[in-house]
Structures are given as structure tokens and as C-alpha cells.
Design a protein around this motif. Structure first.
Motif, PDB file in Angstrom:
ATOM      1  N   UNK A   3      -7.373   9.798   6.429  1.00 49.75           N
ATOM      2  CA  UNK A   3      -7.241   8.390   6.795  1.00 49.75           C
ATOM      3  C   UNK A   3      -6.286   7.639   5.862  1.00 49.75           C
ATOM      4  N   UNK A   4      -5.695   6.595   6.415  1.00 53.73           N
ATOM      5  CA  UNK A   4      -4.901   5.656   5.633  1.00 53.73           C
ATOM      6  C   UNK A   4      -5.649   4.334   5.677  1.00 53.73           C
ATOM      7  N   UNK A   5      -5.794   3.699   4.538  1.00 50.69           N
ATOM      8  CA  UNK A   5      -6.456   2.400   4.456  1.00 50.69           C
ATOM      9  C   UNK A   5      -5.407   1.321   4.228  1.00 50.69           C
ATOM     10  N   UNK A   6      -5.435   0.303   5.057  1.00 51.50           N
ATOM     11  CA  UNK A   6      -4.560  -0.850   4.898  1.00 51.50           C
ATOM     12  C   UNK A   6      -5.276  -1.914   4.091  1.00 51.50           C
ATOM     13  N   UNK A   7      -4.552  -2.552   3.193  1.00 44.90           N
ATOM     14  CA  UNK A   7      -5.139  -3.542   2.295  1.00 44.90           C
ATOM     15  C   UNK A   7      -4.396  -4.865   2.407  1.00 44.90           C
ATOM     16  N   UNK A  25      -4.296   5.641  15.185  1.00 41.41           N
ATOM     17  CA  UNK A  25      -4.869   4.344  15.519  1.00 41.41           C
ATOM     18  C   UNK A  25      -5.413   3.664  14.275  1.00 41.41           C
ATOM     19  N   UNK A  26      -5.294   2.354  14.230  1.00 38.99           N
ATOM     20  CA  UNK A  26      -5.863   1.576  13.127  1.00 38.99           C
ATOM     21  C   UNK A  26      -6.955   0.669  13.687  1.00 38.99           C
ATOM     22  N   UNK A  27      -7.927   0.372  12.841  1.00 39.48           N
ATOM     23  CA  UNK A  27      -9.010  -0.548  13.210  1.00 39.48           C
ATOM     24  C   UNK A  27      -9.338  -1.427  12.020  1.00 39.48           C
ATOM     25  N   UNK A  28      -9.704  -2.690  12.279  1.00 42.36           N
ATOM     26  CA  UNK A  28     -10.215  -3.507  11.170  1.00 42.36           C
ATOM     27  C   UNK A  28     -11.461  -2.824  10.613  1.00 42.36           C
ATOM     28  N   UNK A  29     -11.624  -2.840   9.306  1.00 42.32           N
ATOM     29  CA  UNK A  29     -12.742  -2.113   8.688  1.00 42.32           C
ATOM     30  C   UNK A  29     -13.763  -3.088   8.113  1.00 42.32           C
ATOM     31  N   UNK A  30     -13.358  -3.859   7.107  1.00 43.39           N
ATOM     32  CA  UNK A  30     -14.266  -4.838   6.507  1.00 43.39           C
ATOM     33  C   UNK A  30     -13.511  -5.757   5.558  1.00 43.39           C
ATOM     34  N   UNK A  31     -14.188  -6.813   5.160  1.00 45.94           N
ATOM     35  CA  UNK A  31     -13.708  -7.680   4.096  1.00 45.94           C
ATOM     36  C   UNK A  31     -14.545  -7.367   2.870  1.00 45.94           C
ATOM     37  N   UNK A  32     -13.884  -7.117   1.778  1.00 43.67           N
ATOM     38  CA  UNK A  32     -14.587  -6.847   0.532  1.00 43.67           C
ATOM     39  C   UNK A  32     -14.459  -8.069  -0.358  1.00 43.67           C
ATOM     40  N   UNK A  33     -15.588  -8.626  -0.777  1.00 43.01           N
ATOM     41  CA  UNK A  33     -15.583  -9.752  -1.710  1.00 43.01           C
ATOM     42  C   UNK A  33     -15.555  -9.206  -3.127  1.00 43.01           C
ATOM     43  N   UNK A  34     -14.532  -9.597  -3.853  1.00 38.71           N
ATOM     44  CA  UNK A  34     -14.353  -9.068  -5.211  1.00 38.71           C
ATOM     45  C   UNK A  34     -15.485  -9.532  -6.111  1.00 38.71           C
ATOM     46  N   UNK A 124      -5.440  -5.037   9.298  1.00 38.85           N
ATOM     47  CA  UNK A 124      -5.195  -4.270  10.521  1.00 38.85           C
ATOM     48  C   UNK A 124      -3.746  -4.449  10.989  1.00 38.85           C
ATOM     49  N   UNK A 125      -3.247  -5.684  10.948  1.00 43.26           N
ATOM     50  CA  UNK A 125      -1.871  -5.959  11.366  1.00 43.26           C
ATOM     51  C   UNK A 125      -0.890  -5.241  10.437  1.00 43.26           C
ATOM     52  N   UNK A 126      -1.151  -5.283   9.139  1.00 39.58           N
ATOM     53  CA  UNK A 126      -0.303  -4.593   8.159  1.00 39.58           C
ATOM     54  C   UNK A 126      -0.303  -3.085   8.450  1.00 39.58           C
ATOM     55  N   UNK A 127      -1.485  -2.531   8.629  1.00 41.18           N
ATOM     56  CA  UNK A 127      -1.608  -1.084   8.828  1.00 41.18           C
ATOM     57  C   UNK A 127      -0.995  -0.645  10.158  1.00 41.18           C
ATOM     58  N   UNK A 128      -1.193  -1.425  11.202  1.00 36.78           N
ATOM     59  CA  UNK A 128      -0.590  -1.102  12.492  1.00 36.78           C
ATOM     60  C   UNK A 128       0.935  -1.129  12.397  1.00 36.78           C
ATOM     61  N   UNK A 129       1.472  -2.133  11.720  1.00 35.74           N
ATOM     62  CA  UNK A 129       2.934  -2.211  11.542  1.00 35.74           C
ATOM     63  C   UNK A 129       3.439  -1.027  10.740  1.00 35.74           C
ATOM     64  N   UNK A 130       2.695  -0.645   9.711  1.00 34.48           N
ATOM     65  CA  UNK A 130       3.079   0.521   8.910  1.00 34.48           C
ATOM     66  C   UNK A 130       3.071   1.787   9.775  1.00 34.48           C
ATOM     67  N   UNK A 131       2.001   1.968  10.563  1.00 28.61           N
ATOM     68  CA  UNK A 131       1.921   3.152  11.438  1.00 28.61           C
ATOM     69  C   UNK A 131       3.113   3.209  12.386  1.00 28.61           C
TER      70      UNK A 131
END
Length: 151
Positions: A3-7, A25-34, A124-131
Motif C-alpha cells: 500500500x501507499x499512504x497519502x498524507x 485505487x485510493x480511499x480516504x482512510x482517517x484523520x489523525x489528531x496529533x 485522498x485527492x493528493x494520493x489519487x493525483x499521485x497515482x
């Protein structure tokens, strides 16, 4: 493959998107609160390990001219930390307008729902554009020698 993770980097929240193992395919995964550097390191190391992440794609917020901003320098520092912390290679990718596009897509939702989804949608938008920018995902313009010729 793996897998590739988009950040979508943020100082408070980090949006995360993920590809399927075949990286099609890319999918939104989650929001991580720092939380803290230690807890953030534990989270991303566990994410990389459990999801078999082979690459992180960190969005690089650039000015419309293409010049780097203070936020892009912060994203680079984060990406360097992420690679060192997880041992997974990091690639930076132009994310101009990804948050704006995410906001436009989320406009019909309430402010609370927009906030809950915005960062992971931007990732997701970043990762889709990268793909889409990867050679294996570009449509071939060469004729397929195995397909019958259409006349």
C-alpha cells in the motif's frame, strides 16, 4: 507491491488516505489528531507495519507560482521525520488546491461534518493525483499488438 499512504500534513490533524495493495485505487482512510512526537511515532510506525505501507506520499503545499511556502518546509521536515521513524520511503507531491477542492466537495455538509472529513479527503485527492501521475497508471497510446485491428 504494498500500500501507499497519502498524507495531508497539518500541525493539528493529519489526513491519511490509502491505496489498495495493487496501488490502483485510493480511499480516504482517517484523520489523525496529533498528540506528541512519541505517540505520533508509535501511530505511524504501527500504521506502516499493520497496513504494509511501502511508501508515504506527503502533500507539498506550494504557492501557485510553484515556489515553496513555510507550510511546504514544515511538510518536508515532517516527511523526513516520518521516513526516519517508520523506515518507509517518503515522496513529496504537489498538493496545490487539494484542500480547496476538498472544501468544494464537502460544501453541502454541515460545518462539523466538513471538519471531520476535510483532511482525509485532501489526502485522498493528493494520493489519487499521485497515482494518476505514475507511468503504470497512464493510459497507453501505443497500439496493442494482440488486439484485432479495427478498420
Amino acid at each position: 507491491m504494498g500500500r501507499v499512504a497519502g498524507i495531508d500534513y497539518g500541525t493539528v490533524r493529519i489526513g491519511i488516505a490509502m491505496t489498495d495493495p495493487d496501488q490502483t485505487l485510493a480511499s480516504p482512510w482517517e484523520n489523525y489528531s496529533r498528540r506528541s512526537e512519541k505517540k505520533d511515532a508509535e501511530f505511524f510506525a504501527q500504521l506502516a507495519r499493520e497496513e504494509r505501507v511501502t511508501r508515504f506520499v506527503v502533500g507539498l503545499p506550494l504557492y501557485p507560482s510553484g515556489d515553496e511556502s513555510e507550510k511546504s518546509r514544515e511538510a518536508r521536515v515532517f516527511g523526513t521525520w516520518l521516513e526516519k521513524t517508520t523506515g518507509v520511503p517518503v515522496e513529496f507531491f504537489d498538493e496545490r488546491y487539494s484542500s480547496k477542492f476538498a472544501d468544494e466537495l464537502l460544501e453541502p455538509l454541515t460545518a462539523k461534518k466538513r471538519k471531520a472529513r476535510r483532511d482525509m479527503l485532501a489526502a485522498y485527492i493528493i494520493l489519487t493525483s499521485w497515482l494518476e501521475s505514475q507511468p503504470k497508471n497512464r493510459p497507453s497510446t501505443a497500439p496493442n499488438p494482440d488486439s484485432p485491428e479495427i478498420v
